[in-house]
Write a protein that holds these residues in place. Structure first.
Motif, PDB file in Angstrom:
ATOM      1  N   PHE A 146       4.513 -10.060  -2.363  1.00 31.84           N
ATOM      2  CA  PHE A 146       3.990 -10.675  -3.583  1.00 31.84           C
ATOM      3  C   PHE A 146       4.445 -12.132  -3.567  1.00 31.84           C
ATOM      4  O   PHE A 146       5.612 -12.431  -3.780  1.00 31.84           O
ATOM      5  N   GLY A 192       3.268 -14.939  -7.377  1.00 34.28           N
ATOM      6  CA  GLY A 192       2.568 -14.226  -8.448  1.00 34.28           C
ATOM      7  C   GLY A 192       1.313 -13.493  -8.047  1.00 34.28           C
ATOM      8  O   GLY A 192       0.583 -13.000  -8.908  1.00 34.28           O
ATOM      9  N   VAL A 252       7.959 -18.083  -5.736  1.00 35.67           N
ATOM     10  CA  VAL A 252       8.640 -16.815  -5.999  1.00 35.67           C
ATOM     11  C   VAL A 252       8.123 -15.775  -5.008  1.00 35.67           C
ATOM     12  O   VAL A 252       6.921 -15.607  -4.832  1.00 35.67           O
ATOM     13  N   GLU A 276       8.396 -11.793  -3.896  1.00 38.38           N
ATOM     14  CA  GLU A 276       8.881 -10.490  -4.364  1.00 38.38           C
ATOM     15  C   GLU A 276       8.299  -9.357  -3.522  1.00 38.38           C
ATOM     16  O   GLU A 276       7.218  -9.497  -2.953  1.00 38.38           O
ATOM     17  N   PRO A 277       8.997  -8.227  -3.476  1.00 38.78           N
ATOM     18  CA  PRO A 277       8.418  -7.062  -2.782  1.00 38.78           C
ATOM     19  C   PRO A 277       7.339  -6.425  -3.650  1.00 38.78           C
ATOM     20  O   PRO A 277       7.246  -6.716  -4.840  1.00 38.78           O
ATOM     21  N   TRP A 278       6.486  -5.575  -3.064  1.00 37.16           N
ATOM     22  CA  TRP A 278       5.545  -4.770  -3.856  1.00 37.16           C
ATOM     23  C   TRP A 278       6.341  -4.018  -4.907  1.00 37.16           C
ATOM     24  O   TRP A 278       7.390  -3.464  -4.606  1.00 37.16           O
ATOM     25  N   ARG A 279       5.833  -3.973  -6.128  1.00 41.61           N
ATOM     26  CA  ARG A 279       6.520  -3.246  -7.184  1.00 41.61           C
ATOM     27  C   ARG A 279       5.709  -2.032  -7.599  1.00 41.61           C
ATOM     28  O   ARG A 279       4.609  -2.163  -8.154  1.00 41.61           O
ATOM     29  N   ALA A 280       6.213  -0.848  -7.306  1.00 44.12           N
ATOM     30  CA  ALA A 280       5.578   0.399  -7.735  1.00 44.12           C
ATOM     31  C   ALA A 280       6.611   1.501  -7.536  1.00 44.12           C
ATOM     32  O   ALA A 280       7.392   1.446  -6.582  1.00 44.12           O
ATOM     33  N   ALA A 293       0.101  -2.762  -5.423  1.00 45.84           N
ATOM     34  CA  ALA A 293       1.007  -3.821  -5.860  1.00 45.84           C
ATOM     35  C   ALA A 293       0.407  -4.663  -6.982  1.00 45.84           C
ATOM     36  O   ALA A 293       1.126  -5.119  -7.871  1.00 45.84           O
TER      37      ALA A 293
END
Lengths: 222, 246
Positions: free
Chosen positions: B69, B72, B98, B100-104, B167
């Motif tokens: 990610f 954004g 920014v 970020e890793p995949w969020r789930a 994601a």
């Protein structure tokens, strides 16, 4: 019946319930608005219309029970989906540019739906309830346009106005989304569904809103 | 260019993570985003720090291994590309990005930016295949398939299983992935004998793995590096409803 239970508990089953009940509620809006527009024809016509409806009381009661079931399924299932989906998402992103990939109306169904639920409770506790205890039969028009439980009360008029705008917002995503859920949103039907959707997210909410504005804020009943 | 990477660092699945900002100098706009992370990692190693863990393999946008990610968006600011195909010309000098890793819930973080996507493998194992008799290859024209169906099946089969759909979905739904996998078989005669069990089993596994339900926001389609269409979700819904009814 176990296949039916497992269908209802599956992710696709749950969205099928949302889509089916949502579309049925859309149909109900058409009938409801049709009756409401008679307010513009004045007290005599509107009161006469409501009186005529009471002649079919048993039928109306059956329809009300069906509506409670449809609303109940839509609301319970919707809340369940909102909670489960929140859990599935896990940790939030620190930066998420959601506007680049989806519309605000599609992301706020649970919020707009919750406000509509609040509106529904107020609506039933005031207008619907007072219609049930109105025995003389001549005051239906007044209950809506002039009384404290109707548009005569500024707080209720504002709540109704906001609710109708949010209903349009809710249906902007909801109506066409139902067809996608049923799997009938092919390219060749997309345009047609979009056009019919305008009736439900724009024209019908605007019709209800016009009544709120005319009778609630412009003194239309005087 | 000089940029700052604000990266999610997490030492393992059970530790809490946090963001760490790394200023990176000598970045050129022709560098790929991954080359910048490589450069930063070299520096981190020289400084005796742990390098940033991230999944990557072919770096040609075809394997589906990478997935971050970035600023954004799943796979960064461009449409139709994977993270490895993002170049620094998409950003401006001095920008803080920014990362970020995949969020789930179904994709737990293994370390830093690497997440566990084996839930996809388990979905595939539950029905993402066809059973055929082994032997000499079948004549190419033995089973005629219309050009239209072949093209649509191929579009679905373009899915590389990167997980960007999950994601970017606010519900962490895997329906674009499963929709593509169901579609690629549903459109072809070879997929018909097992079509009913396939869709029922794959959807059941998807639900069991903790993915959310689709609410048709379309975020997945927008962020998919292979531009898989929502029509495949519609087809899966149809297949599932049909299979459930009888």
């Amino acid at each position: 019946m176990s296949w039916f239970k497992s269908f209802l508990n599956s992710s696709i089953g749950k969205k099928t319930v949302m889509a089916t009940t949502g579309l049925l509620l859309c149909l109900y809006l058409v009938v409801h608005l049709g009756g409401n527009l008679l307010l513009y024809a004045g007290p005599d016509v509107f009161n006469g219309y409501v009186k005529n409806l009471t002649a079919f009381k048993p039928l109306i009661r059956v329809i009300e029970v069906v509506l409670v079931i449809i609303f109940g399924a839509h609301i319970v299932n919707g809340l369940r989906l909102a909670i489960e989906n929140k859990k599935a998402g896990g940790t939030s992103y620190q930066l998420n540019r959601k506007n680049e990939n989806s519309t605000p109306s599609s992301r706020t169904m649970a919020i707009t739906g919750s406000v509509l639920l609040l509106f529904l409770i107020v609506h039933l506790a005031t207008i619907w309830y007072n219609f049930q205890i109105e025995h003389s039969g001549g005051q239906f028009f007044n209950i809506i346009t002039g009384s404290d439980v109707g548009l005569g009360n500024m707080f209720i008029a504002v709540l109704y106005g906001v609710a109708m705008v949010l209903m349009g917002f809710h249906l902007k995503h909801g109506f066409q989304s139902a067809f996608q859920t049923f799997g009938i949103r092919f390219n060749r039907h997309g345009k047609l569904i979009e056009m019919v959707s305008i009736l439900f997210w724009l024209i019908i909410p605007a019709g209800f809103l016009s009544i709120v504005i005319y009778f609630g804020f412009m003194g239309g009943a005087n | 260019m000089q940029i700052t990477l604000k990266v999610w660092r997490q030492s393992d699945a059970n530790s809490p993570g946090d963001f760490v900002s790394y200023p990176v100098d000598n970045v050129t706009e022709d560098m790929s985003f991954f080359e910048v992370i490589d450069m930063l990692n070299d520096e981190l190693v020289l400084r005796g720090e742990e390098p940033i863990a991230f999944d990557h393999d072919c770096r040609e946008g075809i394997c589906g291994t990478c997935g971050i990610f970035i600023d954004g968006r799943a796979h960064g600011p461009l449409q139709g590309v994977t993270s490895c195909q993002v170049h620094m010309r998409s950003f401006t000098d001095g920008q803080e990005i920014v990362v970020e890793p995949w969020r789930a819930r179904a994709f737990p973080v293994i370390k830093d930016l690497a997440v566990d996507r084996t839930a996809f493998d388990r979905i595939m194992a539950s029905g993402g295949y066809i059973s055929v008799n082994t032997g000499s290859s079948v004549d190419a024209n033995a089973t005629p398939i219309s050009k239209h169906d072949a093209d649509e099946a191929f579009d679905a089969a373009a899915c590389i299983g990167c997980g960007a759909c999950v994601a970017s979905c606010k519900n962490a739904s895997a329906m674009l992935f499963v929709g593509a996998k169901v579609s690629q078989y549903a459109l072809l005669p070879q997929g018909q004998p097992e079509s009913k069990e396939r869709v029922l089993n794959m959807v059941a596994t998807m639900d069991d793995e903790g993915f959310g339900s689709c609410t048709n926001t379309g975020a997945c389609e927008s962020e998919c590096p292979k531009e898989i269409s929502l029509e495949h979700i519609a087809r899966m819904n149809r297949e599932f409803i049909k299979a459930s009814l009888g």
